[in-house]
Design an enzyme around this catalytic site. Structure first.
Site, PDB file in Angstrom:
ATOM      1  N   SER A  72     -12.386   1.602 -23.247  1.00 54.81           N
ATOM      2  CA  SER A  72     -13.105   2.777 -23.558  1.00 54.81           C
ATOM      3  C   SER A  72     -14.587   2.690 -23.347  1.00 54.81           C
ATOM      4  O   SER A  72     -15.444   3.695 -23.547  1.00 54.81           O
ATOM      5  CB  SER A  72     -12.573   3.252 -24.753  1.00 54.81           C
ATOM      6  OG  SER A  72     -11.415   3.893 -24.849  1.00 54.81           O
ATOM      7  N   LYS A  75     -16.113   5.434 -21.257  1.00 61.21           N
ATOM      8  CA  LYS A  75     -16.448   6.570 -21.796  1.00 61.21           C
ATOM      9  C   LYS A  75     -17.931   7.060 -21.671  1.00 61.21           C
ATOM     10  O   LYS A  75     -18.650   7.954 -21.649  1.00 61.21           O
ATOM     11  CB  LYS A  75     -16.118   6.893 -23.308  1.00 61.21           C
ATOM     12  CG  LYS A  75     -14.688   7.020 -23.366  1.00 61.21           C
ATOM     13  CD  LYS A  75     -14.271   7.109 -25.023  1.00 61.21           C
ATOM     14  CE  LYS A  75     -12.858   7.445 -25.172  1.00 61.21           C
ATOM     15  NZ  LYS A  75     -11.810   6.517 -24.828  1.00 61.21           N
ATOM     16  N   SER A 126     -13.300   7.390 -29.769  1.00 59.13           N
ATOM     17  CA  SER A 126     -12.865   6.626 -28.653  1.00 59.13           C
ATOM     18  C   SER A 126     -11.527   7.444 -28.237  1.00 59.13           C
ATOM     19  O   SER A 126     -10.476   6.688 -27.882  1.00 59.13           O
ATOM     20  CB  SER A 126     -12.644   5.132 -28.859  1.00 59.13           C
ATOM     21  OG  SER A 126     -12.866   4.503 -27.657  1.00 59.13           O
ATOM     22  N   ARG A 260     -13.554  -7.076 -33.024  1.00 56.24           N
ATOM     23  CA  ARG A 260     -14.546  -6.973 -32.020  1.00 56.24           C
ATOM     24  C   ARG A 260     -15.821  -6.910 -32.895  1.00 56.24           C
ATOM     25  O   ARG A 260     -17.000  -7.158 -32.694  1.00 56.24           O
ATOM     26  CB  ARG A 260     -14.399  -6.029 -30.915  1.00 56.24           C
ATOM     27  CG  ARG A 260     -14.146  -4.600 -31.733  1.00 56.24           C
ATOM     28  CD  ARG A 260     -13.329  -3.703 -30.532  1.00 56.24           C
ATOM     29  NE  ARG A 260     -13.079  -2.285 -31.227  1.00 56.24           N
ATOM     30  CZ  ARG A 260     -12.597  -1.221 -30.495  1.00 56.24           C
ATOM     31  NH1 ARG A 260     -12.002  -1.571 -29.390  1.00 56.24           N
ATOM     32  NH2 ARG A 260     -12.189  -0.157 -30.853  1.00 56.24           N
TER      33      ARG A 260
END
Length: 278
Positions: A72, A75, A126, A260
């Site tokens: 993602s 994006k 997302s 993350r």
């Protein structure tokens, strides 16, 4: 001796790709490994101080030499192309939900996806379906021209226009991710200023008196089944930008949502961020 020469060569290579610097400006910090170990994952991290030209690095070879699906984080580019071509009018443009109930890889219902969304909402949540529709509206030929122009990773689309950034067809290195973020911040990408300003605006995730944190996350799966996580963006304190990219890999079952951002915040805190003193 040969090992030192090899490391120096890699450092110089990184500097040529990303920014103008010398090996003396690059600091490798193996102590950052503890943050990855705490979550039973591997990965790499890079932080660039735009004001001084200093570069902090953990796991240099992975940062420079290994390419991965962007998931993602794509994006960012999908938004830029969508706005530039008019497929996205602005960050308030809504796309209706198709009624399909989707789930995150960890099994949780994707409540934030399963509804009508604006571009800004889809970016921050997302939401994959929103951006799959954007890619279909952009079309293969136009998408390919822009990927070629940006020299984005291997700029390969493959068979499916709405999943090539998710299925390991498109790949790029962590240093390419950082380079894109830096060029976006300074308005140096081949898009109109308005286009870049809108994407920068939606990337802003935290904004307070001490700092402004802008980023895009990513979560996907490599060909070997391992989970892959990304966070790419910048943090500003006292109007000084620092660019970062985090790349994390773990077992298929690893929940990248907390992992993350947990690693990113731990590393940035260790480096003295979040207090407005940088």
């Amino acid at each position: 001796m040969k090992k030192n020469v090899s490391v120096a060569a890699v450092i110089i290579s990184v500097c040529l790709v990303i920014i103008s610097c010398s090996p003396n400006n690059v600091k490798t910090d193996d102590s950052l490994k503890k943050y990855f170990d705490a979550h039973h994952v591997t990965g790499t991290f890079g932080l660039y101080n735009n004001g001084t030209g200093e570069f902090l690095m953990y796991n240099l070879s992975r940062f420079r030499d290994s390419a991965y699906l962007p998931a993602s984080t794509f994006k960012i580019v999908n938004s830029l192309i969508g706005i530039e071509t008019g497929r996205i009018a602005d960050e308030k443009m809504q796309i209706r939900w198709d009624g399909v109930v989707r789930r995150f890889p960890n099994g949780d219902t994707a409540v934030s996806w399963n509804k009508d969304l604006t571009m800004e909402e889809a970016f921050k949540a997302s939401a994959v379906p929103y951006y799959q529709e954007v890619a279909r509206r952009i079309g293969r030929d136009t998408m390919q021209r822009w990927l070629d122009s940006l020299k984005y990773g291997n700029h390969t689309i493959g068979a499916r226009i709405d999943s090539f950034w998710l299925d390991n067809t498109l790949k790029l290195t962590p240093d390419e991710e950082m380079g894109l973020a830096k060029r976006l911040y300074f308005g140096q990408l081949p898009f109109q200023k308005r286009t870049q300003d809108i994407v920068k605006k939606v990337m802003l995730q935290e904004n307070n008196a001490n700092y402004q944190l802008s980023y895009k996350t990513g979560w996907g799966f490599r060909e070997n089944g391992n989970a892959l996580g990304w966070v790419v963006g910048w943090i500003e304190e006292n109007k000084h930008p620092y660019f970062f990219v985090l790349n994390v890999e773990g077992p298929h079952s690893a929940d990248m949502i907390p992992i993350r951002l947990g690693i990113l915040r731990s590393v940035l805190k260790e480096q003295g961020f979040f207090e407005g003193k940088k």
